[in-house]
Every structure is written in C-alpha cells, then in structure tokens.
Motif scaffolding. Structure first.
Motif, short mmCIF file in Angstrom:
data_model
loop_
_atom_site.label_atom_id
_atom_site.label_comp_id
_atom_site.label_asym_id
_atom_site.label_seq_id
_atom_site.Cartn_x
_atom_site.Cartn_y
_atom_site.Cartn_z
N VAL A 170 0.99 -1.22 -0.45
CA VAL A 170 -0.07 0.31 0.33
C VAL A 170 0.96 1.27 -0.16
N VAL A 171 0.84 2.36 -0.99
CA VAL A 171 1.06 3.51 -0.55
C VAL A 171 0.19 4.58 -0.84
N ILE A 172 0.61 5.63 -0.73
CA ILE A 172 -0.26 6.80 -1.29
C ILE A 172 0.16 7.74 -2.28
N ILE A 173 -0.25 8.10 -3.34
CA ILE A 173 0.50 8.62 -3.99
C ILE A 173 -0.68 9.80 -5.08
N ASP A 174 -0.09 11.00 -4.30
CA ASP A 174 -1.44 12.37 -4.46
C ASP A 174 -2.28 12.38 -3.30
N GLY A 175 -1.26 11.62 -2.52
CA GLY A 175 -2.77 12.06 -1.43
C GLY A 175 -3.74 11.01 -1.34
N VAL A 176 -3.64 9.93 -2.30
CA VAL A 176 -4.73 9.06 -2.39
C VAL A 176 -4.03 7.88 -2.47
N GLU A 177 -4.75 7.02 -0.97
CA GLU A 177 -4.18 5.93 -0.87
C GLU A 177 -5.10 4.67 -1.62
N GLN A 178 -3.38 3.72 -2.58
CA GLN A 178 -3.60 2.78 -3.27
C GLN A 178 -2.61 2.00 -3.19
N LYS A 179 -2.84 0.06 -3.53
CA LYS A 179 -2.07 -0.42 -3.54
C LYS A 179 -0.88 -0.53 -4.53
N ALA A 180 0.45 -0.50 -4.71
CA ALA A 180 1.12 -0.56 -6.12
C ALA A 180 1.68 -1.81 -5.62
N HIS A 181 2.28 -2.36 -7.12
CA HIS A 181 2.67 -3.06 -7.43
C HIS A 181 4.24 -2.95 -7.56
N PHE A 182 4.80 -4.06 -6.78
CA PHE A 182 6.17 -3.51 -7.60
C PHE A 182 7.70 -4.90 -8.55
N PHE A 183 7.84 -4.25 -9.27
CA PHE A 183 8.94 -5.48 -10.01
C PHE A 183 10.02 -5.06 -8.97
N PHE A 184 10.66 -6.11 -9.52
CA PHE A 184 12.15 -7.05 -8.34
C PHE A 184 12.95 -7.28 -8.92
N MET A 185 14.48 -7.27 -9.17
CA MET A 185 15.15 -7.84 -9.71
C MET A 185 16.44 -8.10 -8.61
N GLU A 186 16.87 -9.03 -8.22
CA GLU A 186 18.11 -9.19 -7.89
C GLU A 186 18.92 -9.75 -8.07
N LEU A 187 20.51 -9.31 -7.74
CA LEU A 187 21.69 -10.27 -8.71
C LEU A 187 22.18 -11.32 -7.27
N PRO A 188 21.81 -12.60 -7.03
CA PRO A 188 22.09 -13.58 -5.87
C PRO A 188 23.41 -13.41 -5.50
N HIS A 189 24.40 -13.26 -6.78
CA HIS A 189 26.19 -13.13 -6.74
C HIS A 189 26.36 -12.21 -5.78
N SER A 190 25.29 -10.77 -5.90
CA SER A 190 26.42 -10.17 -5.49
C SER A 190 25.30 -9.03 -4.21
N ASP A 191 23.91 -9.39 -4.78
CA ASP A 191 22.80 -9.09 -3.22
C ASP A 191 22.48 -7.73 -4.17
N ALA A 192 23.11 -6.94 -4.55
CA ALA A 192 22.17 -5.96 -6.22
C ALA A 192 21.43 -6.11 -6.18
N CYS A 193 20.58 -5.05 -5.97
CA CYS A 193 18.82 -5.03 -6.72
C CYS A 193 18.58 -4.30 -7.18
N PHE A 194 17.68 -3.44 -8.00
CA PHE A 194 16.30 -3.08 -8.97
C PHE A 194 15.06 -3.39 -7.96
N VAL A 195 14.55 -1.93 -7.35
CA VAL A 195 13.23 -2.10 -7.13
C VAL A 195 12.75 -0.64 -7.81
N ARG A 196 11.02 -0.74 -8.74
CA ARG A 196 10.14 0.05 -9.68
C ARG A 196 8.75 -0.36 -9.33
N ALA A 197 7.98 1.01 -8.94
CA ALA A 197 6.74 0.58 -8.97
C ALA A 197 5.52 1.03 -9.58
N TYR A 198 4.71 0.26 -9.93
CA TYR A 198 3.99 0.58 -10.75
C TYR A 198 2.08 0.61 -10.37
N PRO A 199 0.99 0.98 -10.79
CA PRO A 199 0.14 1.02 -10.65
C PRO A 199 -1.10 -0.55 -11.07
#
Length: 354
Positions: free
Chosen positions: A132-161
């Motif tokens: 759950v996130v609040i975008i422009d004052g509206v509480e809503q469900k966000a969907h997150f894309f996750f990518m991790e490189l298991p060798h280093s544990d480096a990661c990337f996260v991005r949110a979408y409606p």
C-alpha cells in the motif's frame, strides 16, 4: 518465436549464420531474417506434435513405467522392451521412434529439478509483489517489480499502478539501464504475464510481448517449479526486505515518478552495505556480476502492447474496453495502437494522432 530467439542467441554467442542454419536445420535466408528482426515474421507451430498411432497406448506405457519404480533399477523397462510388449501383447502397429519420443518426454516431465544455492556472477532473479502506498494523497495498492543479482545481492525496485505485461517488460528495461548491463539469465516464477501456458512436457510457452523482449536482449530465461517460491529465494528475500525497510511507514509521494526516483536512490545506497557472512560490500561484489554480464543493445525494447483498430463515426477508438478520442478528420480509418505502462498512443500511417 522461440526458434528465432535461440538462433539469435546462438549467433550472439559466436555461431556463424551458416553454422546456425546447419545446426538448426533451417535455410540461411531464415537465419538472416531472424537476425534482422527481434520478432521475425513467419510460420510458428501452434500445437504440440500429434502422434495418432499412440492413441490408446500412452496409458499402458505410463502404467508400466510407473510400476518400474517398485522394482530393481536393472529390471526396469527399456524403450526397446516397451516397444516389443506393445507390439506382441497389444497389437501396436506404430513405429519405434514415436514410442521412444513419448517415453523421453515423460521422463523429462517427472524428473525433479533443483536450483543451486551457490550463485555464479552475472545471473538474476525477478518477481512482482504488492504494498500500500499514498500517491498524490490517494491511498492505493502499488505493484512492485523486483530484480536481484544473487551473487552480489545488488537489487533494483520499481513501482507501478498495475502488474501488467507492459510493467514486467518496462521493469526489466529500467533494471538493465540501472545496472548498465544485461544478465546472462533471469529466474522467474510462472506469472501469466510471462508464461502463456505450461505444456505437458514442462516447456513454457511464453507470452507474445515477453518473447519479443527476450529476443531483443538475448538472455536466458529460467522458471521455478509452480508454487515453489523458494526456487528463487533471493528475490523473495528482497521482497521482504523492501517491505520492511522501504514501505514502513507507508510511502507518501506526489507522483509515481518521484516514488520511483526514491526507490532507485535506496537501491544505490544499499550497495555500500556489507551483508551478513560477507567480507565485501554489495558494490564490490557487483563488479564481478557486471563483468559476467553482456552489453546493452543499441536501442531499448519498445515495451508496449500493439493492436490495430478503426475510428468510429464519433471519432473514437476502442482499446481494451476504453474509448479514446481522435481528430474527426480520421473518421472510419484504420489506426495502429500502442499501449504503454502509462500512456496509449494512436497513429495512422506514419503519423501520431492521439
């Protein structure tokens, strides 16, 4: 599409087009066409190979092979013995090859697979999750894309409606740009945005947009067992870490872009951390990951759903249950439609009209 991806991947790894034509048993013209287009035109098999001669006999074969599990391994049926029994005891008139192919496919389906816990550099895992996130004052469900490189544990996260196929592909494109390289392979679950169907032999029939994306970036895709999230435990751990550390308290931002800028900054800051049991920072281990990854293509993939339509008498174009207005000058004309994560583009010929 899968054959085209394999041919492009083989050529990218050093195989010549002449050798690829001979190896894949296709013409050199077909190889040239596949190398020229990420999504080449042409015939594709739409159904599994049919073996009518085996109809009524597959159950008998499967029963015999299932019973073999209870006997000594040296006294189990060979393909030759199965063929002889089918012919002599049941009047089978088909060939040995089609019967052997069925046994081979059955063994592939029942063979258990394991994902190693020691992760070589250059590989990744990806997943989607919710919070759950609040975008422009509206509480809503966000969907997150996750990518991790298991060798280093480096990661990337991005949110979408929404967790759409376009969001999956767009998340990859931003992740690859964030790392500056393309992983050698990515491990997934069996999300419908990626896998249209799992065939009886376990082969994945990829969704159209995702298949074109794979052909563009030329990396290997692997999939965990259905319902077995632990097969990609690293990225599942990243989901939990992100919820505890990036989603508490509930994120509050004015726009999605501002939120994603914040998430990217947190991913960069995390590279200075030293994980438990490690002597190097995530960033230091990331250098080995990047050395094993491949360069980005000259241009990014166009992450959109493609469709066609016709302008109605009211100057409207229907796309996925919604009507979009276009100039009245284009009434009753054929148009093309591109559906992106955050926009719908409509064009006619070489001109964008909405």
């Amino acid at each position: 599409m899968d054959l085209a991806r394999k041919v492009r991947l083989a050529c990218a790894e050093g195989m010549s087009q002449r050798e690829a034509a001979r190896y894949f048993n296709i013409s050199r013209d077909s190889v040239s066409k596949m190398m020229a287009f990420s999504t080449p035109p042409g015939y594709r098999r739409t159904a599994p190979v049919k073996r009518p001669k085996l109809n009524g006999y597959t159950e008998i074969i499967d029963t015999w092979l299932a019973g073999d599990r209870e006997v000594h391994r040296k006294q189990r049926h060979t393909a030759k013995r199965v063929f002889e029994r089918l012919r002599d005891e049941h009047g089978f008139t088909g060939g040995y090859t089609i019967m052997k192919d069925h046994i081979r496919e059955r063994e592939r389906r029942v063979r258990e697979m394991f994902v190693p816990l020691a992760h070589p550099p250059g590989h990744a895992q990806a997943d989607f999750s919710e919070a759950v996130v609040i975008i422009d004052g509206v509480e809503q469900k966000a969907h997150f894309f996750f990518m991790e490189l298991p060798h280093s544990d480096a990661c990337f996260v991005r949110a979408y409606p929404a967790a759409t196929a376009e969001a999956w592909v767009d998340g990859h494109i931003h992740a690859f740009a964030f790392f500056g390289k393309v992983p050698a392979s990515v491990l997934y679950d069996n999300d419908r945005c990626l896998v249209a169907k799992i065939l009886p032999d376990g082969t994945r029939q990829r969704a159209t947009l995702f298949s074109g994306f794979l052909s563009h970036y030329l990396f290997r895709d692997h999939y965990g067992r259905p319902g077995k999230g632990n097969d990609k435990g690293n990225v599942e751990g990243l989901v939990g870490y992100s919820r505890r550390n990036l989603m508490v308290p509930v994120p509050r931002f004015t726009t999605w872009e501002a939120f994603n800028t914040y998430l990217e900054e947190q991913c960069r800051r995390r590279q200075a951390d030293v994980r438990r049991g490690k002597s190097e920072t995530i960033g230091e281990r990331l250098a080995r990951d990047l050395a094993a990854m491949t360069e980005l293509p000259a241009a990014p993939f166009d992450a959109c759903d493609q469709a066609t339509g016709r302008v109605s008498s009211q100057a409207l174009v229907r796309y996925k249950t919604n009507d979009y207005s276009v100039p009245v000058a284009y009434g009753h004309r054929e148009v093309w439609i591109r559906g992106y994560v955050d926009a719908v583009v409509i064009g006619c010929g070489g001109e964008i009209i909405a």
